[in-house]
Design an enzyme around this catalytic site. Structure first.
Site, PDB file in Angstrom:
ATOM      1  N   GLU A  16       0.841  -1.195   0.000  1.00  0.00           N
ATOM      2  CA  GLU A  16       0.000   0.000   0.000  1.00  0.00           C
ATOM      3  C   GLU A  16       0.874   1.243   0.000  1.00  0.00           C
ATOM      4  O   GLU A  16       1.735   1.416   0.876  1.00  0.00           O
ATOM      5  CB  GLU A  16      -0.895   0.042   1.243  1.00  0.00           C
ATOM      6  CG  GLU A  16      -1.885  -1.106   1.356  1.00  0.00           C
ATOM      7  CD  GLU A  16      -2.689  -1.051   2.649  1.00  0.00           C
ATOM      8  OE1 GLU A  16      -3.855  -1.478   2.635  1.00  0.00           O
ATOM      9  OE2 GLU A  16      -2.147  -0.589   3.674  1.00  0.00           O
ATOM     10  N   CYS A  17       0.674   2.128  -0.952  1.00  0.00           N
ATOM     11  CA  CYS A  17       1.251   3.474  -0.975  1.00  0.00           C
ATOM     12  C   CYS A  17       2.778   3.453  -0.793  1.00  0.00           C
ATOM     13  O   CYS A  17       3.504   3.188  -1.743  1.00  0.00           O
ATOM     14  CB  CYS A  17       0.569   4.339   0.081  1.00  0.00           C
ATOM     15  SG  CYS A  17       0.768   6.113  -0.223  1.00  0.00           S
ATOM     16  N   GLY A  18       3.292   3.723   0.415  1.00  0.00           N
ATOM     17  CA  GLY A  18       4.728   3.708   0.640  1.00  0.00           C
ATOM     18  C   GLY A  18       5.351   2.374   0.291  1.00  0.00           C
ATOM     19  O   GLY A  18       6.476   2.311  -0.229  1.00  0.00           O
TER      20      GLY A  18
ATOM     21  N   TYR B  66       4.269   0.381  -2.061  1.00  0.00           N
ATOM     22  CA  TYR B  66       4.274   0.400  -3.535  1.00  0.00           C
ATOM     23  C   TYR B  66       5.521   1.128  -4.031  1.00  0.00           C
ATOM     24  O   TYR B  66       6.220   0.645  -4.943  1.00  0.00           O
ATOM     25  CB  TYR B  66       2.992   1.086  -3.994  1.00  0.00           C
ATOM     26  CG  TYR B  66       2.715   1.147  -5.475  1.00  0.00           C
ATOM     27  CD1 TYR B  66       3.270   0.248  -6.379  1.00  0.00           C
ATOM     28  CD2 TYR B  66       1.837   2.112  -5.962  1.00  0.00           C
ATOM     29  CE1 TYR B  66       2.973   0.315  -7.740  1.00  0.00           C
ATOM     30  CE2 TYR B  66       1.515   2.183  -7.317  1.00  0.00           C
ATOM     31  CZ  TYR B  66       2.092   1.293  -8.198  1.00  0.00           C
ATOM     32  OH  TYR B  66       1.784   1.369  -9.536  1.00  0.00           O
TER      33      TYR B  66
ATOM     34  N   SER C 265      -0.573  -0.864  -4.951  1.00  0.00           N
ATOM     35  CA  SER C 265      -1.247   0.362  -5.394  1.00  0.00           C
ATOM     36  C   SER C 265      -1.031   1.445  -4.345  1.00  0.00           C
ATOM     37  O   SER C 265      -0.472   1.198  -3.283  1.00  0.00           O
ATOM     38  CB  SER C 265      -2.750   0.121  -5.583  1.00  0.00           C
ATOM     39  OG  SER C 265      -3.401   0.020  -4.323  1.00  0.00           O
TER      40      SER C 265
END
Length: 474
Positions: free
Chosen positions: A352-354, A356, A461
């Site tokens: 998730e986010c970081g 990714y 993502s």
């Protein structure tokens, strides 16, 4: 049997009026004599980290849009019953929430809302929705700087509108009060209109001095001496200026809510590595409990400090601040290689986010100034090699790329969820952008647009998911 004495929601007319200062001060003050349970309305990861330090207890999110009403009730009841005092910090202004629900989605029943009643405007996703759903008494903090008798007009509006929704606004605390005389004027104005009483005040120029960065307040991974001193000082000030006895008597609470049944899978005897350190620290605690309840043993590791992965079947790389710790992450070549090898050998990874960003080939940081004067804290301007699992470049920018709730469909359901789950709700908040250097199977679709990537058994993502609600029985 445990006696549950008090539970209340702290709200305000708008952001920036003192909710977080009041919440943290009361959590620290009341935790000196009681077991305090903290909660935060909304999808926030950062305020909950402060709550945990202030209350000496894990803080949990309550978000009716992201989690659904049933999950909010279950989470609150589960942890409220383990404490003597529960303090719920609101988000934004009291009635501010998700404005609308797109009708093109067929929602799973665990996300169905019962909020709208009596032809009143929808308050889904707001602090007011939480207060109504959980039948919580409400304390409102108001910034009284430059204000006298006008406080009664503000309170009267909120009090009467709250009554329309059967919400009980029981008391007011004024912030930025200049003197005892100023406090008396405010108190007399509320009394003259027979409104909820002024329970006390926060003197002017008392601000909790917390470090800020591009995602808001600086997430507190662990406490420190300066933070402890600030919290204790804030608690001492509130003890002097707020009638705590009256506050607790007005917020006596008895939970009569009905819990909803939870599905548990048979034990899988699998291990999942949770990346957890200063660079990767954005996790909803209930998501981790969901994994445990569904057969995964949690094995924590640090991409910053550890040289090898634990012996696991899967990896969860949460959000955080890889841009700040890019130099250290890049220099830990053994961990980067271990994650690359894990992915190439068909290991399961959820990012998730970081997380990714960390899976990309490289991360570029810059010394550009923020367009809206935010403090863009990041590593020295450079190109930092990352794990190279995804052939892509993550680039830190000088503006916010995405903020807010998102909903859509999984192109392929992540490995730890029931394959029948195709719809998701999530939240995005990031300043970086990722430039893919080859085509990948998309992970999600939002408004028919592809989002994120799937590579082998890697699902990545920018989305932050709340998936614990999927275990509620339909």
């Amino acid at each position: 049997m445990q006696t549950y004495s008090s539970a209340f929601c702290i709200t305000a007319p708008s952001s920036g009026e003192g909710k977080t200062t009041l919440a943290m001060g009361l959590m620290r003050l009341l935790s000196r004599t009681h077991k305090v349970q903290a909660f935060k309305c909304g999808p926030d990861y950062v305020d909950t980290s402060y709550h945990a330090i202030a209350s000496k207890n894990t803080s949990y999110n309550l978000d009716t849009w992201l989690m659904g009403e049933k999950e909010v009730i279950n989470t609150f009841t589960k942890y409220y019953t383990q404490a003597e005092i529960s303090i719920i910090e609101g988000v934004m202004g009291f009635f501010d929430g998700k404005k609308y629900e797109e009708k093109s989605f067929s929602l799973p029943t665990y996300l169905h809302s019962t909020e709208k009643q009596n032809n009143l405007p929808n308050i889904e996703g707001s602090t007011a929705h939480i207060a109504k759903l959980l039948q919580l008494p409400v304390i409102m903090v108001i910034n009284a700087k430059g204000m006298a008798q006008s406080i009664s007009a503000i309170v009267r509006g909120f009090y009467e509108q709250a009554q329309e929704y059967s919400i009980n606004l029981v008391g007011i605390i004024a912030n930025n009060v200049g003197s005892e005389r100023h406090y008396q004027i405010l108190q007399e104005s509320l009394a003259a209109w027979n409104l909820p009483p002024l329970l006390g005040y926060i003197p002017k120029n008392i601000h909790f001095k917390a470090k800020e960065r591009q995602l808001g307040l600086n997430h507190i991974f662990q406490t420190n001496e300066e933070l402890e001193k600030q919290l204790d000082l804030l608690a001492d000030i509130l003890e002097k200026h707020i009638d705590i006895t009256k506050l607790l008597s007005l917020t006596h609470y008895q939970n009569t809510l009905k819990n909803f049944a939870i599905q548990k899978k048979q034990t899988q005897n699998k291990k999942i590595g949770i990346a957890y350190d200063e660079a990767f620290c954005f996790y909803y605690p209930e998501n981790l409990h969901y994994l445990e309840n569904n057969g995964y043993e949690l094995c924590y590791f640090s991409p910053l400090k550890d040289k090898k992965l634990p012996n696991v079947h899967a990896i969860y790389l949460g959000g955080g601040y890889p841009e700040i710790y890019a130099d250290l992450l890049s220099k830990n070549t053994q961990m980067r290689q271990a994650i690359f090898n894990f992915a190439e050998n068909n290991g399961y990874i959820f990012a998730e986010c970081g997380g990714y960003m960390y899976l990309c080939s490289k991360l570029i940081t810059t010394n550009e100034q923020s367009l809206d004067h935010k403090n863009l804290e990041q590593a020295h301007s450079n190109i930092y090699p990352m794990c190279n699992v995804i052939k892509a470049t993550a680039i830190m920018g000088n503006r916010l790329h995405s903020l807010g709730y998102k909903q859509g469909y999984f192109c392929n359901t992540p490995f730890f969820l029931d394959k029948k789950i195709t719809y998701f709700r999530g939240h995005e908040f990031h300043w970086s952008d990722i430039k893919l250097e080859q085509d990948y199977t998309p992970f999600l679709t939002i408004n028919k647009q592809p989002i994120g990537i799937i590579y082998k058994n890697v699902f990545a993502s920018y989305m932050h998911f709340y998936f614990a609600n999927s275990s509620i029985c339909e």
